[in-house]
Every structure is written in C-alpha cells, then in structure tokens.
Design an enzyme around this catalytic site. Structure first.
Site, PDB file in Angstrom:
ATOM      1  N   ARG A 160       0.717  -1.077  -0.024  1.00  0.00           N
ATOM      2  CA  ARG A 160       0.230   0.158   0.049  1.00  0.00           C
ATOM      3  C   ARG A 160       0.744   1.127  -0.049  1.00  0.00           C
ATOM      4  NH1 ARG A 160      -2.059  -3.342  -1.282  1.00  0.00           N
ATOM      5  NH2 ARG A 160      -3.884  -4.256  -0.458  1.00  0.00           N
ATOM      6  N   SER A 239     -10.946  -0.210   3.310  1.00  0.00           N
ATOM      7  CA  SER A 239     -10.125  -0.661   4.556  1.00  0.00           C
ATOM      8  C   SER A 239      -9.707   0.833   5.152  1.00  0.00           C
ATOM      9  CB  SER A 239      -9.181  -1.375   4.410  1.00  0.00           C
ATOM     10  OG  SER A 239      -9.578  -2.603   3.663  1.00  0.00           O
ATOM     11  N   GLU A 339      -5.217   4.311   6.101  1.00  0.00           N
ATOM     12  CA  GLU A 339      -4.892   4.011   4.770  1.00  0.00           C
ATOM     13  C   GLU A 339      -5.134   5.038   3.792  1.00  0.00           C
ATOM     14  OE1 GLU A 339      -5.807  -0.139   2.683  1.00  0.00           O
ATOM     15  OE2 GLU A 339      -6.869   1.285   1.003  1.00  0.00           O
TER      16      GLU A 339
END
Ligand code: FAD
Length: 347
Positions: A160, A239, A339
């Site tokens: 990520r 998320s 995130e």
C-alpha cells in the site's frame, strides 16, 4: 476544461464527506491536466489531485486551493500491453481486460476509483497488487516541470505504498502501462486462501478467468466493498487502516499482550511480521456496526470500513477512527495507521 468556484467536494468522494474547493477544475485531456498543474504551481496555489475520491478523507473546511479532478479517457490494448489514461474507471478497465481474456488484474475487480490512482498506494486485494503488472507510469513531474516515464522499479512499490505516496506533491499520474498475460482463458494463480476455499481449489492453481473475476466481485459485495449508492455500508474509503507490519521486537511485545489469543501473522520481509487490522479491531471489542445510531459507524459487513450513515461530518468519522485506533492501542499496544489520504485533517 470545466472550472467551478466554491464547489462541493463531498459528492466527489465515496465517503460523501468534506467541505468545498475554492476552485474545482475537471480536466479531460493530459494537456489540460498539465496546464492546470503548471498554472497552480506558478501561482503558488495549493493543489489537490483527485480521481474517484475513494481513498480520501477531506476535512469539513474543504480545500482552500485548486482541486484537479482527472477525467481523462483511454484504454489502449496492444497484444498483452495495456495503457490506461489516469481518469479511466478502474472497475471498467478490469472488466474489459477480462473480456479480452487477459489475466493479471482480475483479482482487483470491484476496487473503486481511477486507473491513475492505482500506482499511488499500489492497489491490492485478494493476493494481487498492481506492482506485479505495472511496467511504466507516465507522470507530470512538478519538480522537473516535465512529463517523465517511470519504470515499475522506479515506482518503489511496497505494501500500500509507492514513490507517489512517499512524495505526494511531486507527481501527477497521466497514464499507467500494464503487462497482462494471455493464459488461454485462465486466471493468474490463486493466492488468497479465502478465494481458494470459495473456488474449491488449492492455492497456486489457476481457474477460469471469468470465474476468478466473478468470485472476487461476490466476495467483495458480501463485505460491502463494492460501491452501491443505496447501501451505506459502502459509503466508505474501503479499509480505513492498513494491516500493521511489526518489527521482531514489536511482534514479540504484541505476542505477550495476546494472552492466549491466536492472531493472524504473515511474513512481511526480513525481520517483519504483518498482522490483521480487522482482527485487532474485532478483538479490541469493536464489532461490525459499532456506533450504531451515530452518524458514522463501522460497516455492518466489515470491521475495517468506517462509514457515513448519511448525515455524518468528517469530524464524526475521525472521532470514530480515533476511538478505534486508541482502543486497539490500549488492548494490544499496536498503532493502527490510516490507509486513506487525509486532506486538511489528521487522525
Ligand atoms: C468500497 C471501497 C473498497 C476499496 N477496496 C480497496 C481494495 O481492495 N484495495 C485497495 O488497494 N484499495 C481499496 N479501496 C481504496 C481506493 O479504491 C483505492 O485506493 C483507489 O485506487 C483510489 O482511487 P481514486 O481515483 O478514488 O483516488 P482518490 O481517492 O481520488 O485519491 C487518492 C490519492 O491518490 C492521489 N491521486 C489520485 N489520482 C492521482 C493521479 N492521477 N496522479 C497522482 N495522484 C493521484 C490523490 O491525490 C490522493 O492522494 C477501496 C475503497 C472503497 C471506497
């Protein structure tokens, strides 16, 4: 090029949160994108680039500068090489690649947002990430003031993360090039245990490309991870927290806190272990739907998604995020990290 002043940003995000932009520019060609960025930079004007707004938490005060919405189009296939304009809708591009019988991004079906944002956080799901197939990213470099081509290696992809996320004010992605694979109608090898279980195959096996694609879409929909305007469980940024990657010392301390509980643990490179943010949240006592009755709650389908039930403000969402982060820290000593990209706010 479309220009709006004092333009609401909430409708441009999947959370439907955030105040207005002083100026909103919608660019439909690469030239318009570059012209807008150059003009903002020359004027010393703050600039926020957005695609589908599916990974953004924008503050209630909005953005006091230029918001550039990239709406360029382009899907060019040359054999197994696919070039996408940054503004292409990612879900549509995946569907088209599967229609063409090409494997490599089929497990990334149903992820909202634009193609241009996929390298930014190295979009990934169900055992696949774009780092595996991206060969080149064409971007406008705000430091060099020219268009550059970065190789996959230059993008410094990790979990990520990428060079674009590490240096958020430098690059504006214009085009992304992928090398897909013709596997005679079959998918890439299945890596993710839940997908393998659902399909009744062993990890490492291939299945029909379309079956892989449809299975992922079904699994995602069951978790509220496919956009549906009618379903508030999908009014999220996906998320909200990344899975924590712990050093050996942090992992040893974590194990001491577990008190007999078995937490998921995956190798994450030399001396590092990844655990599950969803597991931590759940076991810290925050169940699906936590906060019911409040304007922002955990999704009723997935503990990792923070959702707007319709009347929330960004501050409501952040209050929930802080409650969850602090609860996990108190229970397990692990720090959850957001995130989505925060604009004008912090956790
Ligand atoms: C329901 C749901 C499910 C999700 N599931 C997943 C998942 O499974 N896996 C996953 O990885 N993500 C997931 N996400 C997060 C999100 O979809 C991805 O991060 C997506 O790539 C964001 O694309 P976007 O165009 O909406 O980016 P935006 O939210 O508009 O922007 C995100 C960031 O990228 C930057 N950016 C956008 N476009 C460009 C560009 N052209 N050049 C430079 N910077 C740019 C923005 O400035 C910002 O910093 C999910 C989100 C939702 C709402």
């Amino acid at each position: 090029m479309l220009v709006d002043n004092d333009a609401p940003l909430a409708p441009l995000t999947t959370l439907r949160l955030g105040g207005p932009a002083r100026r909103l520019v919608t660019a439909v060609t690469d030239a318009e994108v570059v012209e807008t960025v150059r003009a903002a930079d020359a004027a010393g004007e703050p600039l926020l680039v957005i695609g589908g707004g599916s990974n953004l938490v924008i503050g209630d005060a909005g953005f006091d500068g230029t918001v550039l919405r990239i709406a360029t189009e382009g899907f060019v296939l040359d054999g197994t090489l696919l070039e996408l304009a940054a503004g292409e809708v990612w879900t549509d591009a995946v569907a088209r690649a599967v229609d063409e019988g090409l494997a490599g991004i089929e497990f990334l079906a149903g992820i909202p947002g634009s193609a241009g944002a996929t390298p930014v956080q190295n979009v990934g799901a169900y055992g696949q990430e774009v780092a595996e197939t991206i060969t080149e990213v064409v971007a406008y470099d705000r430091l060099l003031r020219e268009t550059v081509t970065l190789t996959g290696e230059d993008c410094a992809f990790s979990y990520r993360h990428s060079r674009f996320k590490a240096d958020p004010d430098r690059y504006v992605v214009l085009r992304v090039r992928f090398r897909l694979a013709d596997e005679d109608g079959m998918s890439s090898p299945v890596k993710y245990a839940e997908v393998a279980r659902t399909l009744g195959v062993e990890a490492g096996q291939r299945v029909e490309l379309r079956t892989a694609y449809e299975t992922v879409l079904k699994l995602r929909a069951g978790k509220g991870m496919v956009l549906d305007p009618e379903d508030h469980d999908t009014w999220s940024a996906g998320s909200f927290f990344t899975n924590p990657v712990l050093t050996d010392d942090q992992y040893a301390a974590f194990l001491r806190r577990l008190d007999g509980l078995a937490a998921p643990a995956y190798p994450a490179g030399e001396g590092r272990t990844k655990t599950s943010a969803a597991w931590l949240i759940d076991n810290a006592g925050f169940r699906k739907g936590h906060g019911t009755g409040r304007p922002a709650t955990l999704s009723t389908k997935h503990t990792l998604a923070l959702t707007n039930r319709g009347g929330a403000t960004t501050e409501d969402l952040l209050a929930l995020a802080r409650e969850v982060r602090d609860g996990v820290r108190a229970a397990f000593g692990v720090e959850l990290v957001n995130e989505p990209v925060m604009v004008g706010v912090t956790l």
